[in-house]
Write an enzyme that holds these catalytic residues in place. Structure first.
Site, PDB file in Angstrom:
ATOM      1  N   SER A   1      73.564  59.084  -8.760  1.00 15.02           N
ATOM      2  CA  SER A   1      73.493  57.742  -9.332  1.00 15.02           C
ATOM      3  C   SER A   1      74.780  57.432 -10.086  1.00 15.02           C
ATOM      4  O   SER A   1      75.543  58.338 -10.435  1.00 15.02           O
ATOM      5  CB  SER A   1      72.292  57.642 -10.279  1.00 15.02           C
ATOM      6  OG  SER A   1      72.465  58.521 -11.388  1.00 15.02           O
TER       7      SER A   1
ATOM      8  N   ALA B   1      71.193  66.843 -15.860  1.00 10.87           N
ATOM      9  CA  ALA B   1      71.108  66.522 -17.295  1.00 10.87           C
ATOM     10  C   ALA B   1      72.038  67.381 -18.153  1.00 10.87           C
ATOM     11  O   ALA B   1      72.417  66.971 -19.257  1.00 10.87           O
ATOM     12  CB  ALA B   1      69.665  66.660 -17.765  1.00 10.87           C
TER      13      ALA B   1
ATOM     14  N   ASP C   1      82.415  75.325 -20.861  1.00 10.76           N
ATOM     15  CA  ASP C   1      83.214  76.529 -21.142  1.00 10.76           C
ATOM     16  C   ASP C   1      83.258  77.453 -19.927  1.00 10.76           C
ATOM     17  O   ASP C   1      84.305  78.035 -19.619  1.00 10.76           O
ATOM     18  CB  ASP C   1      82.644  77.287 -22.351  1.00 10.76           C
ATOM     19  CG  ASP C   1      82.943  76.606 -23.678  1.00 10.76           C
ATOM     20  OD1 ASP C   1      83.789  75.688 -23.702  1.00 10.76           O
ATOM     21  OD2 ASP C   1      82.331  77.000 -24.689  1.00 10.76           O
TER      22      ASP C   1
ATOM     23  N   ARG D   1      73.642  53.323 -16.198  1.00 12.57           N
ATOM     24  CA  ARG D   1      72.306  53.704 -16.653  1.00 12.57           C
ATOM     25  C   ARG D   1      72.267  53.793 -18.187  1.00 12.57           C
ATOM     26  O   ARG D   1      73.097  53.202 -18.867  1.00 12.57           O
ATOM     27  CB  ARG D   1      71.902  55.012 -15.960  1.00 12.57           C
ATOM     28  CG  ARG D   1      71.875  54.852 -14.426  1.00 12.57           C
ATOM     29  CD  ARG D   1      71.446  56.118 -13.732  1.00 12.57           C
ATOM     30  NE  ARG D   1      70.074  56.485 -14.125  1.00 12.57           N
ATOM     31  CZ  ARG D   1      69.553  57.691 -13.905  1.00 12.57           C
ATOM     32  NH1 ARG D   1      70.278  58.630 -13.293  1.00 12.57           N
ATOM     33  NH2 ARG D   1      68.323  57.963 -14.287  1.00 12.57           N
TER      34      ARG D   1
ATOM     35  N   HIS E   1      75.258  65.999 -19.806  1.00 13.07           N
ATOM     36  CA  HIS E   1      75.247  65.246 -21.056  1.00 13.07           C
ATOM     37  C   HIS E   1      74.989  66.130 -22.274  1.00 13.07           C
ATOM     38  O   HIS E   1      74.975  65.636 -23.399  1.00 13.07           O
ATOM     39  CB  HIS E   1      74.174  64.151 -20.977  1.00 13.07           C
ATOM     40  CG  HIS E   1      74.113  63.480 -19.639  1.00 13.07           C
ATOM     41  ND1 HIS E   1      75.197  62.827 -19.091  1.00 13.07           N
ATOM     42  CD2 HIS E   1      73.110  63.390 -18.716  1.00 13.07           C
ATOM     43  CE1 HIS E   1      74.856  62.353 -17.886  1.00 13.07           C
ATOM     44  NE2 HIS E   1      73.601  62.685 -17.644  1.00 13.07           N
TER      45      HIS E   1
ATOM     46  N   TYR F   1      67.342  58.210  -6.938  1.00 13.19           N
ATOM     47  CA  TYR F   1      68.014  59.370  -6.339  1.00 13.19           C
ATOM     48  C   TYR F   1      67.886  59.458  -4.822  1.00 13.19           C
ATOM     49  O   TYR F   1      68.474  60.352  -4.213  1.00 13.19           O
ATOM     50  CB  TYR F   1      67.481  60.662  -6.984  1.00 13.19           C
ATOM     51  CG  TYR F   1      67.766  60.723  -8.472  1.00 13.19           C
ATOM     52  CD1 TYR F   1      69.076  60.723  -8.935  1.00 13.19           C
ATOM     53  CD2 TYR F   1      66.737  60.763  -9.404  1.00 13.19           C
ATOM     54  CE1 TYR F   1      69.355  60.765 -10.293  1.00 13.19           C
ATOM     55  CE2 TYR F   1      66.997  60.807 -10.764  1.00 13.19           C
ATOM     56  CZ  TYR F   1      68.303  60.809 -11.203  1.00 13.19           C
ATOM     57  OH  TYR F   1      68.578  60.846 -12.548  1.00 13.19           O
TER      58      TYR F   1
ATOM     59  N   HIS G   1      77.567  62.957  -9.086  1.00 10.37           N
ATOM     60  CA  HIS G   1      76.278  62.399  -9.514  1.00 10.37           C
ATOM     61  C   HIS G   1      75.794  61.464  -8.424  1.00 10.37           C
ATOM     62  O   HIS G   1      76.562  60.614  -7.948  1.00 10.37           O
ATOM     63  CB  HIS G   1      76.409  61.626 -10.834  1.00 10.37           C
ATOM     64  CG  HIS G   1      76.846  62.497 -11.962  1.00 10.37           C
ATOM     65  ND1 HIS G   1      75.981  63.317 -12.633  1.00 10.37           N
ATOM     66  CD2 HIS G   1      78.080  62.697 -12.498  1.00 10.37           C
ATOM     67  CE1 HIS G   1      76.655  63.990 -13.557  1.00 10.37           C
ATOM     68  NE2 HIS G   1      77.920  63.637 -13.491  1.00 10.37           N
TER      69      HIS G   1
ATOM     70  N   ARG H   1      61.389  62.815  -6.625  1.00  8.13           N
ATOM     71  CA  ARG H   1      61.656  62.423  -8.005  1.00  8.13           C
ATOM     72  C   ARG H   1      62.419  61.097  -8.041  1.00  8.13           C
ATOM     73  O   ARG H   1      63.515  61.009  -7.503  1.00  8.13           O
ATOM     74  CB  ARG H   1      62.523  63.524  -8.630  1.00  8.13           C
ATOM     75  CG  ARG H   1      63.121  63.216  -9.963  1.00  8.13           C
ATOM     76  CD  ARG H   1      64.254  64.182 -10.275  1.00  8.13           C
ATOM     77  NE  ARG H   1      64.795  63.883 -11.580  1.00  8.13           N
ATOM     78  CZ  ARG H   1      66.046  64.103 -11.925  1.00  8.13           C
ATOM     79  NH1 ARG H   1      66.903  64.630 -11.079  1.00  8.13           N
ATOM     80  NH2 ARG H   1      66.452  63.799 -13.130  1.00  8.13           N
TER      81      ARG H   1
ATOM     82  N   ARG I   1      73.622  58.735 -20.774  1.00  3.74           N
ATOM     83  CA  ARG I   1      74.164  59.322 -19.539  1.00  3.74           C
ATOM     84  C   ARG I   1      75.640  58.977 -19.344  1.00  3.74           C
ATOM     85  O   ARG I   1      76.264  59.436 -18.391  1.00  3.74           O
ATOM     86  CB  ARG I   1      73.374  58.822 -18.319  1.00  3.74           C
ATOM     87  CG  ARG I   1      71.933  59.257 -18.307  1.00  3.74           C
ATOM     88  CD  ARG I   1      71.257  58.887 -16.996  1.00  3.74           C
ATOM     89  NE  ARG I   1      69.817  58.827 -17.193  1.00  3.74           N
ATOM     90  CZ  ARG I   1      68.997  59.876 -17.107  1.00  3.74           C
ATOM     91  NH1 ARG I   1      69.473  61.061 -16.821  1.00  3.74           N
ATOM     92  NH2 ARG I   1      67.690  59.733 -17.317  1.00  3.74           N
TER      93      ARG I   1
ATOM     94  N   PRO J   1      69.358  71.107 -13.053  1.00  3.62           N
ATOM     95  CA  PRO J   1      67.911  71.010 -13.258  1.00  3.62           C
ATOM     96  C   PRO J   1      67.277  69.755 -12.660  1.00  3.62           C
ATOM     97  O   PRO J   1      67.857  68.675 -12.698  1.00  3.62           O
ATOM     98  CB  PRO J   1      67.771  70.995 -14.790  1.00  3.62           C
ATOM     99  CG  PRO J   1      69.084  70.497 -15.292  1.00  3.62           C
ATOM    100  CD  PRO J   1      70.095  71.046 -14.322  1.00  3.62           C
ATOM    101  N   ASN J   2      66.124  69.961 -12.103  1.00  2.00           N
ATOM    102  CA  ASN J   2      65.250  68.929 -11.525  1.00  2.00           C
ATOM    103  C   ASN J   2      65.709  68.431 -10.153  1.00  2.00           C
ATOM    104  O   ASN J   2      64.983  67.686  -9.498  1.00  2.00           O
ATOM    105  CB  ASN J   2      65.082  67.728 -12.495  1.00  2.00           C
ATOM    106  CG  ASN J   2      64.556  68.168 -13.838  1.00  2.00           C
ATOM    107  OD1 ASN J   2      63.502  68.791 -13.911  1.00  2.00           O
ATOM    108  ND2 ASN J   2      65.288  67.898 -14.913  1.00  2.00           N
TER     109      ASN J   2
END
Ligand code: DQA
Length: 140
Positions: free
Chosen positions: A101, A76, A86, A106, A79, A22, A99, A17, A110, A9-10
């Site tokens: 970053s 996200a 699963d 951070r 986390h 990023y 990742h 962003r 995270r 997501p995002n």
């Protein structure tokens, strides 16, 4: 080798962003570069970004028996998502968690990733180069 690149997501907003965190590369740039990198090493790579957790889980299910390795930036969901963990546990190939970053430098929330319990390798803090390093490790 059939590789699957998954972004959560995002990450469709990469380049716009929080670029200080990023970077300025767009997701389209990253997908194209990673695909070219894989093809140059003799692998096929398909890519999916989704903001919908169920869609990502369905794609992981479909990868069973057809994909050799998954490179995933769960964003996200790293986390939060036992469901994603699963699904990856039901996938028999290799999994590399990426990742952009360094999540350990951070916020505390995270620092823990559910996905790392399944990942064969974890790369964090290399920016977009992490995806290329993931391909190199898988194709070594
Ligand atoms: C991220 C780190 C996550 O904590 C965050 O939620 C993201 C991106 C990264 O690539 O650095 O969306 O996975």
């Amino acid at each position: 080798m059939n590789l699957l690149l998954l972004n959560g997501p995002n990450l469709n907003l990469l380049g716009q962003r929080e670029p200080d965190i990023y970077g300025y590369e767009t997701l389209a740039d990253i997908e194209a570069t990673t695909q070219a990198h894989a093809e140059a090493r003799g692998a096929a790579l398909t890519a999916l970004q989704t903001n919908h957790e169920g869609e990502m889980i369905d794609r992981i299910h479909a990868a069973r028996g057809t994909v050799d390795a998954i490179i995933i930036n769960p964003a996200a969901w790293s986390h939060t998502s036992i469901a994603l963990l699963d699904a990856l546990n039901a996938f028999e190939g290799r999994v590399v968690e990426v990742h952009l970053s360094n999540i350990h430098r951070r916020e505390a929330f995270r620092h823990h990733s559910y996905i790392s319990a399944r990942a064969d390798a974890v790369l964090a803090g290399m920016g977009a180069y992490g995806y290329l390093a993931a391909v190199d490790w898988l194709m070594r």
